[in-house]
Motif scaffolding. Structure first.
Motif, PDB file in Angstrom:
ATOM      1  N   TYR A  70       0.852  -1.191   0.000  1.00  0.00           N
ATOM      2  CA  TYR A  70       0.000   0.000   0.000  1.00  0.00           C
ATOM      3  C   TYR A  70       0.887   1.240   0.000  1.00  0.00           C
ATOM      4  O   TYR A  70       1.949   1.259   0.643  1.00  0.00           O
ATOM      5  CB  TYR A  70      -0.894   0.043   1.240  1.00  0.00           C
ATOM      6  CG  TYR A  70      -1.980  -1.004   1.268  1.00  0.00           C
ATOM      7  CD1 TYR A  70      -3.297  -0.692   0.918  1.00  0.00           C
ATOM      8  CD2 TYR A  70      -1.692  -2.305   1.660  1.00  0.00           C
ATOM      9  CE1 TYR A  70      -4.292  -1.650   0.966  1.00  0.00           C
ATOM     10  CE2 TYR A  70      -2.685  -3.272   1.699  1.00  0.00           C
ATOM     11  CZ  TYR A  70      -3.980  -2.933   1.353  1.00  0.00           C
ATOM     12  OH  TYR A  70      -4.969  -3.902   1.393  1.00  0.00           O
ATOM     13  N   ASP A 129      -4.997   6.824  -0.483  1.00  0.00           N
ATOM     14  CA  ASP A 129      -4.565   5.450  -0.250  1.00  0.00           C
ATOM     15  C   ASP A 129      -4.647   4.660  -1.543  1.00  0.00           C
ATOM     16  O   ASP A 129      -5.693   4.691  -2.225  1.00  0.00           O
ATOM     17  CB  ASP A 129      -5.447   4.750   0.779  1.00  0.00           C
ATOM     18  CG  ASP A 129      -5.316   5.324   2.170  1.00  0.00           C
ATOM     19  OD1 ASP A 129      -4.806   6.438   2.309  1.00  0.00           O
ATOM     20  OD2 ASP A 129      -5.760   4.658   3.135  1.00  0.00           O
ATOM     21  N   HIS A 160      -3.753   0.646  -3.130  1.00  0.00           N
ATOM     22  CA  HIS A 160      -3.345  -0.746  -2.947  1.00  0.00           C
ATOM     23  C   HIS A 160      -2.850  -1.272  -4.286  1.00  0.00           C
ATOM     24  O   HIS A 160      -3.587  -1.301  -5.262  1.00  0.00           O
ATOM     25  CB  HIS A 160      -4.530  -1.584  -2.458  1.00  0.00           C
ATOM     26  CG  HIS A 160      -4.196  -3.035  -2.275  1.00  0.00           C
ATOM     27  ND1 HIS A 160      -5.123  -4.037  -2.438  1.00  0.00           N
ATOM     28  CD2 HIS A 160      -3.038  -3.667  -1.937  1.00  0.00           C
ATOM     29  CE1 HIS A 160      -4.562  -5.209  -2.219  1.00  0.00           C
ATOM     30  NE2 HIS A 160      -3.293  -4.999  -1.906  1.00  0.00           N
ATOM     31  N   ARG A 207      -9.279  -0.095  -5.313  1.00  0.00           N
ATOM     32  CA  ARG A 207      -7.897   0.038  -4.853  1.00  0.00           C
ATOM     33  C   ARG A 207      -7.525   1.446  -4.408  1.00  0.00           C
ATOM     34  O   ARG A 207      -6.391   1.685  -4.010  1.00  0.00           O
ATOM     35  CB  ARG A 207      -6.934  -0.404  -5.971  1.00  0.00           C
ATOM     36  CG  ARG A 207      -7.009  -1.890  -6.276  1.00  0.00           C
ATOM     37  CD  ARG A 207      -6.043  -2.278  -7.373  1.00  0.00           C
ATOM     38  NE  ARG A 207      -6.046  -3.725  -7.574  1.00  0.00           N
ATOM     39  CZ  ARG A 207      -5.238  -4.579  -6.966  1.00  0.00           C
ATOM     40  NH1 ARG A 207      -4.343  -4.116  -6.100  1.00  0.00           N
ATOM     41  NH2 ARG A 207      -5.293  -5.863  -7.207  1.00  0.00           N
TER      42      ARG A 207
END
Length: 322
Positions: free
Chosen positions: A54, A319, A321, A292
């Motif tokens: 991440y 954020d 991922h 994501r």
């Protein structure tokens, strides 16, 4: 230990020393920069994408126009107390796919702050207050995330514990008032939790204990006879209430709190009247851009401040991922 009498100019500089203004982190006279409102919604829940890498980016703008003393009053000197900072933080998180033991998942994180711009106006051509920019103190930690306790309608409770260390890697100038680094080690473990009152309404928190090592090159405002300082121990917390309007949008409120619980030491002796306190509150929102990608917005206003700069703060957090 009694404080020596000092000229007004030196006393004001001493009270305003070491303003570590970093993203999502509050300014302080003695305390290092720590997570103050950087995390909020669903803080104790597992990362939504499961194991993997991440990347989290925090962009924070803070502005202070008041330096506060031990009684909650504005310092009388300098006449102008205008400090604004723009500072990004980059965080790298790795959750190993094979590192799950029963209901517990191991994780690792590194956080790299950077003071990109520090504008300081003391009304005296920065003769009293002076800013410094550069890379801040890197923090690193190892965490244990617990699986959520599930009910008939979904999750009921989830929690995480992390051992986190703040390393003295940041730019530090003992003659500057605003410094990206604190020039000392700190231990800042935490417990985070999320409690679901219903499918849509939940409450989250992150509670830290902060211990600081000695600074053997203290700010010059302490005087030439001071060879070491050590900020007192503190507890600090982030907290939030979040409501899921729809799969793409969550709204709510968030806040943070810090209280220093032991005295700061100067040359190994306790000095009273320097314990710090602050509370920040404001609205918050989270937007799910994709499976994501998440985007967070936080606005904070500080109050009940003691021995700190009183800030207003705006933060955007992204954020991703991989």
């Amino acid at each position: 230990m009694r404080e020596h009498r000092q000229p007004a100019r030196r006393r004001a500089a001493r009270l305003a020393l070491s303003l570590s203004l970093l993203p999502a982190l509050a300014s302080a006279y003695d305390q290092p920069a720590v997570n103050m409102g950087g995390t909020s919604f669903f803080d104790g829940a597992p990362l939504p994408g499961g194991p993997g890498f991440y990347f989290v980016e925090y962009l924070t703008y803070t502005k202070a126009t008041k330096l506060v003393d031990n009684n909650g009053n504005r310092l009388g000197f300098p006449a102008t107390q205008d400090i604004s900072v723009f500072a990004p933080i980059s965080q790298f998180i790795y959750v190993p796919p094979g590192a799950k033991f029963g209901n517990k998942q191991l994780g690792f994180q590194v956080l790299v702050p950077w003071v990109a711009n520090a504008k300081v106006d003391d009304g005296a051509n920065n003769a009293i207050l002076r800013g410094n920019t550069g890379i801040g103190d890197i923090s690193a930690g190892v965490s244990v995330q617990y699986d959520p306790v599930m009910g008939a309608q979904g999750p009921l409770y989830s929690q995480r514990f992390e051992l986190q260390f703040i390393l003295p890697t940041g730019a530090y100038d003992r003659n500057a008032t605003v410094n990206p680094g604190s020039n000392t080690w700190s231990f800042d473990p935490y417990w985070a939790g999320t409690l679901w009152a219903s499918q849509n309404l939940s409450f989250s928190w992150r509670l830290h204990y902060l211990w600081n090592a000695r600074n053997n090159s203290p700010n010059a405002a302490f005087g030439n006879n001071v060879s070491s300082t050590q900020a007192g121990q503190a507890v600090h917390a982030n907290f939030s209430a979040e409501y899921v309007l729809n799969p793409a949008l969550t709204i709510g409120a968030a806040g943070y709190w810090l209280q220093q619980i032991t005295d700061t030491k100067v040359n190994g002796s306790d000095v009273g009247g320097r314990r710090e306190r602050v509370v920040g509150l404001g609205p918050a929102a989270m937007v799910r851009l994709s499976e994501r990608d998440l985007l967070f917005f936080n606005v904070y206003q500080e109050f009940a401040v003691r021995n700190r700069a009183e800030n207003s703060k705006f933060q955007v957090r992204y954020d991703h991922h991989f």
